[in-house]
Motif scaffolding. Structure first.
Motif, short mmCIF file in Angstrom:
data_model
loop_
_atom_site.label_atom_id
_atom_site.label_comp_id
_atom_site.label_asym_id
_atom_site.label_seq_id
_atom_site.Cartn_x
_atom_site.Cartn_y
_atom_site.Cartn_z
N ASP A 176 -18.89 53.65 -35.35
CA ASP A 176 -18.07 52.64 -36.57
C ASP A 176 -18.77 52.00 -37.38
O ASP A 176 -19.99 52.05 -37.73
CB ASP A 176 -17.66 51.47 -35.36
CG ASP A 176 -16.40 51.95 -34.40
OD1 ASP A 176 -15.52 52.42 -34.85
OD2 ASP A 176 -16.54 51.15 -33.34
N CYS A 209 -5.46 46.74 -37.18
CA CYS A 209 -5.85 48.11 -36.49
C CYS A 209 -4.80 48.51 -35.62
O CYS A 209 -4.53 48.15 -34.64
CB CYS A 209 -7.05 48.32 -35.79
SG CYS A 209 -7.74 50.00 -35.55
N TYR A 242 -6.48 53.08 -33.92
CA TYR A 242 -7.50 52.67 -32.86
C TYR A 242 -8.00 53.88 -31.95
O TYR A 242 -9.36 54.14 -31.88
CB TYR A 242 -7.01 51.50 -32.08
CG TYR A 242 -7.85 50.65 -31.19
CD1 TYR A 242 -8.46 49.60 -31.27
CD2 TYR A 242 -8.23 51.47 -29.80
CE1 TYR A 242 -9.57 48.83 -30.65
CE2 TYR A 242 -9.42 50.59 -28.92
CZ TYR A 242 -9.80 49.30 -29.40
OH TYR A 242 -10.68 48.72 -28.66
N GLU A 271 -10.22 56.18 -33.90
CA GLU A 271 -11.88 55.88 -34.14
C GLU A 271 -12.37 56.36 -32.86
O GLU A 271 -13.47 56.61 -32.48
CB GLU A 271 -11.84 54.34 -34.37
CG GLU A 271 -11.44 54.04 -35.61
CD GLU A 271 -12.06 54.72 -36.89
OE1 GLU A 271 -13.40 54.83 -36.76
OE2 GLU A 271 -11.64 55.06 -37.71
N ARG A 327 -13.31 47.29 -35.55
CA ARG A 327 -12.29 47.81 -34.79
C ARG A 327 -11.88 47.01 -33.16
O ARG A 327 -10.99 46.99 -33.12
CB ARG A 327 -12.44 49.45 -34.29
CG ARG A 327 -11.50 50.03 -33.44
CD ARG A 327 -12.00 51.52 -33.31
NE ARG A 327 -12.96 51.74 -32.75
CZ ARG A 327 -13.15 51.48 -31.46
NH1 ARG A 327 -12.25 51.17 -30.64
NH2 ARG A 327 -14.45 51.69 -30.75
N SER A 374 -10.79 43.51 -33.86
CA SER A 374 -9.24 43.58 -34.42
C SER A 374 -8.33 43.36 -33.06
O SER A 374 -7.29 42.77 -33.13
CB SER A 374 -8.94 44.82 -35.00
OG SER A 374 -8.86 45.88 -34.03
N ARG A 375 -8.92 43.96 -31.95
CA ARG A 375 -7.84 44.08 -30.74
C ARG A 375 -8.26 42.59 -29.78
O ARG A 375 -7.80 41.84 -29.20
CB ARG A 375 -8.20 45.03 -29.96
CG ARG A 375 -7.39 45.10 -28.70
CD ARG A 375 -7.06 46.52 -28.15
NE ARG A 375 -6.41 47.52 -29.02
CZ ARG A 375 -5.88 48.63 -28.55
NH1 ARG A 375 -6.27 49.21 -27.55
NH2 ARG A 375 -5.09 49.38 -29.22
#
Length: 608
Positions: free
Chosen positions: A116, A126, A131, A134, A168, A171-172
């Motif tokens: 990343d 994202c 997601y 990635e 990434r 973001s979750r």
């Protein structure tokens, strides 16, 4: 049921000729802090670490040049008769990981920055498709590395650090235990799919509570998927001196005491060879629990993550109040330090001076108690029947686990229990006590007591931090009472406050998050830590990070209020939270500018 210490079953990983996990001993390791390009210094330091007792030595490998030179260092050590496995530490540079895999026995990669993009420390959106895209990139880049490691018999460590998650993942999940575990599991799934088994896992944080909770969550997640990879434990940026030792023992010890952990590193801002005897003492103390007398609990004891218990409040003890500190003070001894004044002093069979009101509330054996302000009776199990007749507004009773069958004090709201455990596995006995109280509906506040006979200060720090800290991080205990034959009241009180702060249940002083340094550190870290402490140690409750380099510093100082981060040769950048406020300051000016920054933001006492 019976509770006893057992090590968590794990698979064996080949790391050179020193295997890890399985039935092997808990391995000890450290990390060099010299430049990986300085072969002579690296070899000399590695020998000091080996001779101190290390099983593995880690070096940073920022790029391919450092990666190749690790092969030179390894051969130089072998020529001198040292075969201790070397571990390469990789961040942001998969090519360096590929290069170094043929030169060392193990490679540590950080999933937060292996593929990343570098962290921007910002929240991003994202989509699901982005997601998954990635993750596909990770697989494409990671698979060739695993194949390379398989060919050369090189083990890997998937090492997640709090504060260095990718944008990434952030973001979750945000910067959470769930995010750290998810970041790790992405890589473990690829390892299992390709049947690459020489994998060690670590999840670290400078916050001991976050570290313990996250490792436990990882263990539960792996067990649910029938994964049993060995675990590397450590508290990042623990600091130096007694605070660094206590903080490390609280975090690492809480997990080791549950049988979790196959290798440890105690990260101190001191020469790396000094970490080894500390880690050795910590492991040896935990291993005394092997084959101990089991703790009997009527019924089925709840899992370690569900021990929280609400208590009533008795004169400021219990409820939502912070844990209190009780110290034992021999006759005639005076408290020197005002910074570490205990909340109560136990004087036992010594009569209090009735002509003056005590400066600190006293606990006196019940038979000597007279109704004097700020003096409270202290009962023992043999006196349990006499408590109801005592008219004190607060009463203390010391009990051992065997006394619980006769303890029925729910109706007396003025009682505080002092639980004195001498069991080798005091954590198990304390948990069993809490379970029994909860089952009985008894909400009495509980102060945890432990007696030691330690002439060595470091041994006392480590043992007390393990015994108290292992349960404090779970929210167990409304106070602590540390007694040691060879320590005065000022020393034991200082240790108790440090343990409470390390467990994040009572903040009483400035907290320093300082990394141990490595080959990426380009200023004198150890001298700087001392200078920063000298300038800021009066700022109670403030968290100040002193980080060696820009690679991990901004992320891994996590929840610090201010950060002092290496930016280059004798250059430093200063942070407020995660925002860089002053960049590339000459290192000679940085401490003064740090204090100026703290003052500008209103976190400096106005009278100073």
């Amino acid at each position: 049921m019976k509770i006893r210490y057992r090590r968590r079953p794990s698979t064996e990983v080949c790391v050179g000729d020193t295997p890890l996990g399985g039935s092997n001993p808990i391995r000890i390791q450290s990390m060099a802090d010299v430049s990986t390009m300085d072969t002579e210094a690296a070899v000399a330091q590695a020998i000091r670490i080996i001779e101190a007792g290390a099983d593995y030595i880690r070096f940073t490998a920022q790029g391919e040049r450092e990666a190749r030179n690790l092969g030179v260092i390894r051969e130089a050590l072998r020529c001198k008769g040292y075969n201790t496995p070397l571990v390469a530490d990789i961040h942001f540079n998969p090519k360096a990981a590929d290069t170094v895999a043929v030169h060392v026995e193990k490679v540590r990669i950080n999933p937060g920055n292996y593929v990343d993009k570098a962290k921007t420390l910002r929240q991003i959106d994202c989509t699901g498709a982005e997601y998954e895209s990635e993750i596909a990139k990770i697989r494409t880049r990671f698979l060739p590395f695993l194949q390379l490691c398989r060919r050369h018999g090189t083990a890997i460590r998937i090492g997640v650090n709090h504060g260095s998650l990718s944008d990434r993942i952030m973001s979750r999940y945000g910067d959470t235990p769930e995010g750290m575990v998810a970041s790790c599991m992405e890589f473990l799934h690829i390892c299992r799919e390709t049947q690459f088994g020489d994998v060690v896992v670590s999840i670290k944080a400078s916050n001991t509570v976050v570290m313990v909770q996250t490792v436990r969550l990882l263990v539960r997640t792996m067990e649910a998927e029938d994964m049993h990879y060995p675990l590397h434990l450590g508290v990042t940026e623990a600091g130096d001196s007694e605070d660094g030792r206590i903080k490390s023992a609280v975090g690492i010890g809480a997990l080791l005491a549950d049988g979790i952990g196959d290798t440890i590193r105690v990260s101190l801002s001191e020469p790396p060879e000094m970490e080894i005897p500390v880690a050795r003492k910590l492991v040896d103390y935990i291993l005394l629990r092997e084959n101990h007398e089991p703790v009997d609990v009527p019924g089925i004891c709840v899992p370690y993550m569900d021990y929280h218990r609400e208590t009533r409040t008795v004169q400021g003890i219990g409820g939502r109040n912070h844990p209190v500190v009780v110290a034992c003070c021999p006759p005639g001894e005076k408290i020197v330090s005002t910074a570490d004044r205990p909340d109560f002093i136990y004087i036992g069979q010594n009569r209090p001076d009735t002509s003056v009101r005590p400066v600190i509330p006293l606990l006196v054996d019940a038979g000597l108690w007279d109704d004097q302000p700020d003096v409270f009776p202290y009962f023992y199990a043999k006196d349990i029947a006499k408590i109801k007749d005592c008219k004190a507004i607060m009463k203390f009773i010391e009990l051992e686990y065997k006394d619980m069958d006769t303890f029925m004090l729910e109706q007396d709201d003025s009682v505080v229990m002092v639980f004195n455990s001498s069991h080798l596995n005091s954590m198990a006995e304390t948990r069993a006590l809490m379970f029994r109280l909860k089952e009985a509906g008894c909400d009495v506040p509980v102060i945890l007591r432990r007696n030691y006979s330690e002439a060595d200060a470091e041994s006392l720090q480590l043992k007390a931090a393990v015994d108290f800290g292992a349960v404090l991080v779970d929210g167990i205990g409304n106070g602590i009472f540390l007694c040691n034959d060879a320590s005065n009241v000022t020393v034991t009180a200082r240790y108790m406050f440090a343990i409470l702060q390390a467990a994040r249940v009572r903040i009483s002083k400035t907290e320093y998050i300082s990394c141990p340094g490595c080959g990426r550190t380009l200023y004198d870290l150890k001298t700087t830590v001392a200078r920063v402490k000298a300038a800021t140690s009066h700022l109670k409750g403030l968290k100040i990070a002193i980080m060696g380099c820009i690679v991990n510093g901004p992320g891994e100082m996590a929840d610090a209020d201010y950060g002092y981060v290496g930016a280059g040769h004798d250059r430093v950048s200063l942070y407020k939270g995660r925002e860089c406020i002053r960049k590339n300051i000459p290192e000679i000016e940085a401490v003064e500018q740090l204090t100026s920054l703290i003052k500008e933001h209103g976190d400096w006492p106005p009278d100073d």
